[in-house]
Design a protein around this motif. Sequence first.
Motif, PDB file in Angstrom:
ATOM      1  N   ASN A  69       0.849  -1.181   0.000  1.00  0.00           N
ATOM      2  CA  ASN A  69       0.000   0.000   0.000  1.00  0.00           C
ATOM      3  C   ASN A  69       0.890   1.238   0.000  1.00  0.00           C
ATOM      4  O   ASN A  69       1.242   1.770   1.034  1.00  0.00           O
ATOM      5  CB  ASN A  69      -0.902  -0.033   1.227  1.00  0.00           C
ATOM      6  CG  ASN A  69      -1.954   1.046   1.174  1.00  0.00           C
ATOM      7  OD1 ASN A  69      -2.305   1.502   0.100  1.00  0.00           O
ATOM      8  ND2 ASN A  69      -2.447   1.439   2.341  1.00  0.00           N
TER       9      ASN A  69
ATOM     10  N   PRO B 121       2.660   4.657  -2.796  1.00  0.00           N
ATOM     11  CA  PRO B 121       2.452   5.380  -4.047  1.00  0.00           C
ATOM     12  C   PRO B 121       2.784   4.547  -5.269  1.00  0.00           C
ATOM     13  O   PRO B 121       2.342   4.843  -6.362  1.00  0.00           O
ATOM     14  CB  PRO B 121       3.390   6.590  -3.932  1.00  0.00           C
ATOM     15  CG  PRO B 121       3.876   6.624  -2.545  1.00  0.00           C
ATOM     16  CD  PRO B 121       3.586   5.317  -1.904  1.00  0.00           C
TER      17      PRO B 121
ATOM     18  N   TYR C 219       3.310  11.495   1.842  1.00  0.00           N
ATOM     19  CA  TYR C 219       2.314  10.651   1.169  1.00  0.00           C
ATOM     20  C   TYR C 219       1.422   9.944   2.175  1.00  0.00           C
ATOM     21  O   TYR C 219       1.867   9.451   3.209  1.00  0.00           O
ATOM     22  CB  TYR C 219       3.009   9.616   0.285  1.00  0.00           C
ATOM     23  CG  TYR C 219       2.034   8.719  -0.445  1.00  0.00           C
ATOM     24  CD1 TYR C 219       1.368   9.168  -1.565  1.00  0.00           C
ATOM     25  CD2 TYR C 219       1.766   7.426   0.015  1.00  0.00           C
ATOM     26  CE1 TYR C 219       0.452   8.364  -2.228  1.00  0.00           C
ATOM     27  CE2 TYR C 219       0.854   6.614  -0.639  1.00  0.00           C
ATOM     28  CZ  TYR C 219       0.203   7.095  -1.761  1.00  0.00           C
ATOM     29  OH  TYR C 219      -0.702   6.296  -2.414  1.00  0.00           O
TER      30      TYR C 219
ATOM     31  N   GLU D   8      -2.405   7.406   1.982  1.00  0.00           N
ATOM     32  CA  GLU D   8      -3.379   6.762   1.094  1.00  0.00           C
ATOM     33  C   GLU D   8      -4.440   6.061   1.930  1.00  0.00           C
ATOM     34  O   GLU D   8      -4.139   5.480   2.978  1.00  0.00           O
ATOM     35  CB  GLU D   8      -2.677   5.745   0.187  1.00  0.00           C
ATOM     36  CG  GLU D   8      -3.632   4.962  -0.720  1.00  0.00           C
ATOM     37  CD  GLU D   8      -2.927   3.904  -1.550  1.00  0.00           C
ATOM     38  OE1 GLU D   8      -3.464   2.794  -1.651  1.00  0.00           O
ATOM     39  OE2 GLU D   8      -1.829   4.196  -2.071  1.00  0.00           O
TER      40      GLU D   8
ATOM     41  N   ARG E 293      -8.694   4.346  -4.541  1.00  0.00           N
ATOM     42  CA  ARG E 293      -7.597   4.703  -3.656  1.00  0.00           C
ATOM     43  C   ARG E 293      -7.471   6.222  -3.649  1.00  0.00           C
ATOM     44  O   ARG E 293      -7.171   6.829  -4.676  1.00  0.00           O
ATOM     45  CB  ARG E 293      -6.292   4.078  -4.135  1.00  0.00           C
ATOM     46  CG  ARG E 293      -6.274   2.562  -4.039  1.00  0.00           C
ATOM     47  CD  ARG E 293      -4.993   2.009  -4.626  1.00  0.00           C
ATOM     48  NE  ARG E 293      -4.931   0.560  -4.495  1.00  0.00           N
ATOM     49  CZ  ARG E 293      -3.938  -0.190  -4.981  1.00  0.00           C
ATOM     50  NH1 ARG E 293      -2.931   0.385  -5.612  1.00  0.00           N
ATOM     51  NH2 ARG E 293      -3.944  -1.503  -4.823  1.00  0.00           N
TER      52      ARG E 293
ATOM     53  N   LYS F 133      -5.375   9.241  -2.700  1.00  0.00           N
ATOM     54  CA  LYS F 133      -3.953   9.427  -2.451  1.00  0.00           C
ATOM     55  C   LYS F 133      -3.678  10.901  -2.179  1.00  0.00           C
ATOM     56  O   LYS F 133      -4.070  11.773  -2.962  1.00  0.00           O
ATOM     57  CB  LYS F 133      -3.127   8.974  -3.658  1.00  0.00           C
ATOM     58  CG  LYS F 133      -3.368   7.518  -4.042  1.00  0.00           C
ATOM     59  CD  LYS F 133      -2.528   7.124  -5.249  1.00  0.00           C
ATOM     60  CE  LYS F 133      -2.715   5.655  -5.616  1.00  0.00           C
ATOM     61  NZ  LYS F 133      -1.828   5.241  -6.731  1.00  0.00           N
TER      62      LYS F 133
ATOM     63  N   THR G 299      -8.565   5.514  -8.897  1.00  0.00           N
ATOM     64  CA  THR G 299      -7.725   6.367  -8.070  1.00  0.00           C
ATOM     65  C   THR G 299      -8.262   7.789  -8.070  1.00  0.00           C
ATOM     66  O   THR G 299      -8.959   8.218  -8.994  1.00  0.00           O
ATOM     67  CB  THR G 299      -6.265   6.406  -8.572  1.00  0.00           C
ATOM     68  OG1 THR G 299      -6.248   6.918  -9.907  1.00  0.00           O
ATOM     69  CG2 THR G 299      -5.631   5.046  -8.533  1.00  0.00           C
TER      70      THR G 299
ATOM     71  N   SER H 172      -6.162  11.356  -6.785  1.00  0.00           N
ATOM     72  CA  SER H 172      -4.983  11.929  -6.135  1.00  0.00           C
ATOM     73  C   SER H 172      -5.223  13.400  -5.830  1.00  0.00           C
ATOM     74  O   SER H 172      -5.780  14.135  -6.652  1.00  0.00           O
ATOM     75  CB  SER H 172      -3.749  11.782  -7.029  1.00  0.00           C
ATOM     76  OG  SER H 172      -3.427  10.415  -7.223  1.00  0.00           O
TER      77      SER H 172
END
Length: 663
Positions: free
Chosen positions: A55, A57, A308, A310, A322, A324, A360, A362
Amino acid sequence: MISRRAKIRLTACLVLFLLAGAAWFILGKPQATISELPAFAPESGKPVAPAQLPNSPESVQTPTAEVLSDRVVEYHIDVKLADDNVLQGTQTLTWTHPGKKTVNELYFHLYPNAFSSQNTTFMQESGGKLRGDVMPANGYGSMTITEMKTEDGLSLMHRMQYVQPDDGNIKDRTLIKVRLPKPVKGGETITLHTRFEVKLPQIFARMGTAGNFVMAGQWFPKLSVYEPAGRRDRAVEGWNLHQYHGNSEFYSDFGIYSVRIRVPEKYKVAATGFPTRPSVVKNGEKIYQFYADDVHDFAWAASPDFVYAEEPFSAPNVPGVRIKLYLDPAHEDLKERYFYAAKAALTNYSKWFGRYPYSTLSIVVPPKAGNGAGGMEYPTLVTAFGADDTSPGYDLERTVVHEIGHQYFYGMVASNEFEEAWLDEGFTSYAEDKVMELEYGLIPNLPVQAGLITSPAPLTQESWKFDSQNDYASNVYTRGKLVLLGIEQQVGAKTMERILSTYVKKYRFKHPSSTDFQRVVEQVTRASWSEYFNQYVYGSGMADFAVEKISVKPVQKEGNTWYESSITVQKKGSDYKGVPVRIVFEDGHVVNKQWDGREERITYRLTYSSPVSWAMTDPLYSMVLENRHMNNFLKAGLDEPVQFRWSLGATKLIEAIFGGLTW
């Protein structure tokens, strides 16, 4: 020892493998869309399934078989962040002609050239400013195409010509025409190979660098949109061509992106889509491989300072995503606020507008010096405003909620932001307010926002034709939102939800127009909305209803004194259904009227035992498209030449508008 069952399975796998190989040999290898090498676990070096990956980036994924858009374009790009903030890239573009007519040229947007000098169209129109951020001294940047050739190796470098279809500014090099050696017929494909370099500007407008932070937005040679007949009510097919302007944003076709990004080894990279393999460090650089499909742009950001985080998230219409975070260290302790805002936005938008189709999302938080890159949307990637050490208010959540809203109206519906920016910004602002009220209890101060619209203009006006950035914002964002609220007031919240749900689901991945939206409104409500759209969408209408005059005459009736009061209300702007009028008598008696607002004026004649004290249109400030409130109120008994439009007194006006409301 291998069991009998295992041998049978192994044999079956070998047979399938041989059959697949035979099919590949007979039919020809399909064009690759992502790197075909297997993913490897960092420690063991053995191939692993995506679910087994850490888990992080670098967690990898594989594309699904579902095709959501027409995928007109396919980009394979390799880019390196070199010294002096230069991007060195190679690009293989494949374009499938979506129309019927033969074309002899292609057009590319070279957006970084907007920042090459003070003489570009963008710089002249913006004055080197965007949303309060100013271009740093000597912060120029540009794009250079160093090679472009066909699959056969024929160079196209001498077939290029900069064009300026909007303003004829020969010093603007943000759009280029490439004449083809061989025409492309409808349905055919063409592939071009390009080398390019981008000298990144210092950030003030969406892209560039700030210290060691990099925002690569609109950073590669991007093919213009060829519109088939029928799209956005187009009668004749052809290219949709515009330069990069001070107000306008972007418009592109959907497609596939496979992008390899090489950065210094200490950098972390956030990007559109998802990694297809873990990053690797080689020869002092870190190499990432990203893939995205059914998107119309690709952006990335990089910094060695990113913190970072997540979290996985799912909801009824969010099968699994996900989320992020790429945080500037100044906001490391605020990650839970970012996560909550993102989850609230995804939950509500997917409920109202349909499934979020990507795996995803981000969120990039730039440093304070990179604020010019903040508050921007890209497919599956958004940016917050620049972080500093002060404690942010709800602007943090509002920005995240707003930019994620763009994933629907900019990202999936994908309207033309050059020509009809309200279809993105106005709709997103409308949805943002709903989420902020539902999740945070923040109610927008609509009377003040409407009052700030001093130069209303048609919402279908091309972005660069607004008089200023303020006029662009007040129309495209605020007035566009109020137009939607005006529809909601007439049809009710439930029907409005159905209108927007129908619109988004019908035109996902379709690039609709304002008239397409009007058709949906009429389809759902089973009524004509031509007058409303002609005034408020295609025209520059705003509502303006004033109490024009009040006259009072005493009369004797059965030995008692009564008063005949006459109140005239005037329409000074566009039509608006259901104009509330309040008439108050000196003894406190109140009469409320409802006017359809279609005639030029209406006069109410009332006989009562007390004279009228004052009258007011829209006493509760409920008419969202009314922008001139000072003439709503009139007190009886003032001489005509000295009538002063004080609304319950200056203090009461301020209380009426501001009391209990927030932005």
